[in-house]
Scaffold this active site. Structure first.
Site, short mmCIF file in Angstrom:
data_model
loop_
_atom_site.label_atom_id
_atom_site.label_comp_id
_atom_site.label_asym_id
_atom_site.label_seq_id
_atom_site.Cartn_x
_atom_site.Cartn_y
_atom_site.Cartn_z
CG HIS A 115 -3.35 2.81 2.35
ND1 HIS A 115 -3.98 2.53 1.16
CD2 HIS A 115 -3.37 1.66 3.09
CE1 HIS A 115 -4.36 1.26 1.17
NE2 HIS A 115 -4.01 0.71 2.32
CB CYS B 257 -0.92 0.01 1.21
SG CYS B 257 -1.86 -1.50 1.34
CG ASN C 169 -6.93 -1.47 1.48
OD1 ASN C 169 -6.18 -1.16 0.55
ND2 ASN C 169 -6.48 -1.82 2.67
N1 ACO Z 1 -17.62 -10.11 9.70
C1 ACO Z 1 -17.97 -10.46 10.95
N2 ACO Z 1 -17.05 -10.76 11.91
C2 ACO Z 1 -15.75 -10.68 11.56
C3 ACO Z 1 -15.34 -10.33 10.26
C4 ACO Z 1 -16.33 -10.04 9.31
N3 ACO Z 1 -16.06 -9.68 8.05
N4 ACO Z 1 -13.97 -10.35 10.23
C5 ACO Z 1 -13.55 -10.69 11.44
N5 ACO Z 1 -14.63 -10.90 12.27
C6 ACO Z 1 -14.64 -11.29 13.65
C7 ACO Z 1 -13.42 -12.05 14.07
O1 ACO Z 1 -13.53 -13.42 13.74
C8 ACO Z 1 -13.39 -11.81 15.55
O2 ACO Z 1 -14.33 -12.68 16.17
P1 ACO Z 1 -13.99 -13.38 17.59
O3 ACO Z 1 -13.84 -12.23 18.55
O4 ACO Z 1 -15.19 -14.23 17.81
O5 ACO Z 1 -12.71 -14.12 17.37
C9 ACO Z 1 -13.94 -10.38 15.69
O6 ACO Z 1 -14.64 -10.11 14.46
C10 ACO Z 1 -12.88 -9.34 15.90
O7 ACO Z 1 -11.82 -9.58 14.97
P2 ACO Z 1 -10.65 -8.55 14.78
O8 ACO Z 1 -9.69 -9.10 13.77
O9 ACO Z 1 -10.11 -8.17 16.13
O10 ACO Z 1 -11.44 -7.30 14.16
P3 ACO Z 1 -10.94 -5.85 13.91
O11 ACO Z 1 -11.82 -4.90 14.58
O12 ACO Z 1 -9.44 -5.73 14.11
O13 ACO Z 1 -11.22 -5.67 12.35
C11 ACO Z 1 -9.97 -5.66 10.31
C12 ACO Z 1 -10.59 -6.50 11.41
C13 ACO Z 1 -11.09 -4.92 9.61
C14 ACO Z 1 -9.24 -6.57 9.34
C15 ACO Z 1 -9.00 -4.61 10.92
O14 ACO Z 1 -8.15 -5.27 11.84
C16 ACO Z 1 -8.13 -3.89 9.91
O15 ACO Z 1 -8.59 -3.15 9.07
N6 ACO Z 1 -6.81 -4.08 10.04
C17 ACO Z 1 -5.81 -3.34 9.24
C18 ACO Z 1 -5.76 -3.79 7.84
C19 ACO Z 1 -4.58 -3.11 7.20
O16 ACO Z 1 -4.29 -1.94 7.46
N7 ACO Z 1 -3.86 -3.81 6.36
C20 ACO Z 1 -2.63 -3.26 5.81
C21 ACO Z 1 -2.86 -2.37 4.68
S1 ACO Z 1 -3.54 -3.17 3.32
C22 ACO Z 1 -2.22 -3.73 2.35
O17 ACO Z 1 -1.08 -3.66 2.70
C23 ACO Z 1 -2.51 -4.39 1.02
#
Ligand code: ACO
Length: 326
Positions: free
Chosen positions: A253, A113, A283
């Site tokens: 980003h 990214c 994204n």
């Molecule tokens: N729908 C419903 N529930 C979900 C989903 C979904 N789509 N995805 C995850 N959950 C659940 C998980 O299983 C977890 O359940 P549990 O508590 O029963 O285990 C719960 O939601 C919480 O999961 P987290 O991973 O802690 O959720 P979080 O709030 O962190 O959101 C996300 C996840 C959206 C992926 C977030 O962490 C994020 O955006 N992270 C950064 C991504 C990023 O910046 N990537 C790098 C840049 S992109 C690149 O380089 C190409």
């Protein structure tokens, strides 16, 4: 020495759209969860037979038209992508052929990214020192072909698209005033696609393990992303002799709306000074910043004379910040 500035921009998306309602039918998720946790309402999805260089080419052609240049005027094409058409030749070279930039060197930058900021950091010094005059920097991705549609934590985020910028010498005081890029490969496994390379290759086992798809530790990345983008922005501004109060607009980003909000809070900037289009586009990795700049130029959100701070973070992990006076 001349500053390098952006003199033309363009962007393109596939026409296919995947809404939160569509994803509700594919994985165990809900529109409410996706919007609350990511801010995303829909993302773009390339069709079968559509690929990265096609979108990069469309964006590049628009950027050339805006700049009033021909493809033959371009001396280097840097395509930032994590999702090349194929392992070789580079997507930059393929775009070169599609636009007819016969006097250019085409290449790829593989910095997820942050790739667009890596690209403009590279060509900025080439223009400033007079080595070249005109460059194309493109961020182009078809991420949805690397997304595992059985993994609800990644498939709700990633999208497809491309943005392109023509860079050239600009008048003193304008253009890229400062830029800084970083990486830390120790966090490899926070976001990676291990299959297909020289380490694991492509085998029945890598296919069974779904190793060719993105695997992400979203929660860990979230914290590093916020800290890294805020810190590098402050360091870069400090070094260049500016403060955050001087900045008219921050374009981060577009990873996740909560990351954008947290960066705004760490940098202590009001909501109206940080740009977001993630609800409509998702994204798009290296394409998200050039797409956002083009949208802001078209809508008048960026005006001539504005000081704009770009900041990115991605898998690798990579991060960066760039300060531009338009
Ligand atoms: N729908 C419903 N529930 C979900 C989903 C979904 N789509 N995805 C995850 N959950 C659940 C998980 O299983 C977890 O359940 P549990 O508590 O029963 O285990 C719960 O939601 C919480 O999961 P987290 O991973 O802690 O959720 P979080 O709030 O962190 O959101 C996300 C996840 C959206 C992926 C977030 O962490 C994020 O955006 N992270 C950064 C991504 C990023 O910046 N990537 C790098 C840049 S992109 C690149 O380089 C190409």
């Amino acid at each position: 020495m001349n500053n390098a500035g952006i003199i033309g921009m363009g962007h393109a998306y596939p026409s296919g759209v995947l809404t939160n309602a569509d994803l509700e039918r594919i994985v165990d998720t809900s529109d409410e969860w996706i919007q609350t946790r990511t801010g995303i309402k829909q993302r773009h999805k390339a069709a079968e037979g559509e690929y990265t260089s096609q979108f990069g080419t469309k964006a590049a052609q628009q950027a050339l038209d805006k700049a009033g240049l021909n493809a033959e005027d371009i001396e280097i094409i840097v395509c930032a992508t994590t999702t090349p058409d194929q392992i070789m030749p580079s997507t930059g070279a393929l775009i070169q052929a599609q636009i007819g930039a016969t006097n250019a060197a085409g290449m790829d930058v593989f910095a997820t990214c942050s790739g667009f900021l890596y690209g403009i950091t590279m060509v900025e010094s080439m223009i400033r020192t007079g080595q070249i005059k005109h460059a194309l920097v493109i961020g182009a991705e078809v991420l949805t072909k690397y997304v595992d549609y059985t993994d609800r934590s990644t498939c709700v985020i990633f999208s497809d698209g491309a943005g392109a910028a023509v860079l050239a010498p600009v008048e003193a005081g304008k253009g890229i005033l400062a830029t800084k890029i970083r990486s830390d490969g120790r966090f490899e496994e926070h976001l990676y696609a291990p299959g297909g390379g020289t380490k694991l290759g492509t085998t029945y086992a890598t296919i069974d393990n779904r190793d060719h798809f993105f695997k992400m530790k979203g929660n860990e990345l979230f914290k590093i992303a916020v800290r890294s983008m805020a810190e590098i922005s402050k360091e870069m501004l400090d070094k260049a002799g500016y403060t955050i109060a001087d900045v008219d607009l921050v374009i981060p980003h577009q990873a996740n709306q909560r990351i954008t909000d947290a960066v705004a809070s760490r940098l202590n900037i009001p909501e109206e000074k940080i740009f977001s289009n993630i609800a409509e586009h998702g994204n798009t990795s290296s394409a998200s910043i050039p797409i956002a700049i083009d949208e802001c130029l078209q809508s008048g959100k960026i005006k001539q004379g504005d000081l704009v701070l770009l900041t990115a973070f991605g898998g690798g992990v990579t991060w960066g910040a760039t300060l531009i006076r338009f």
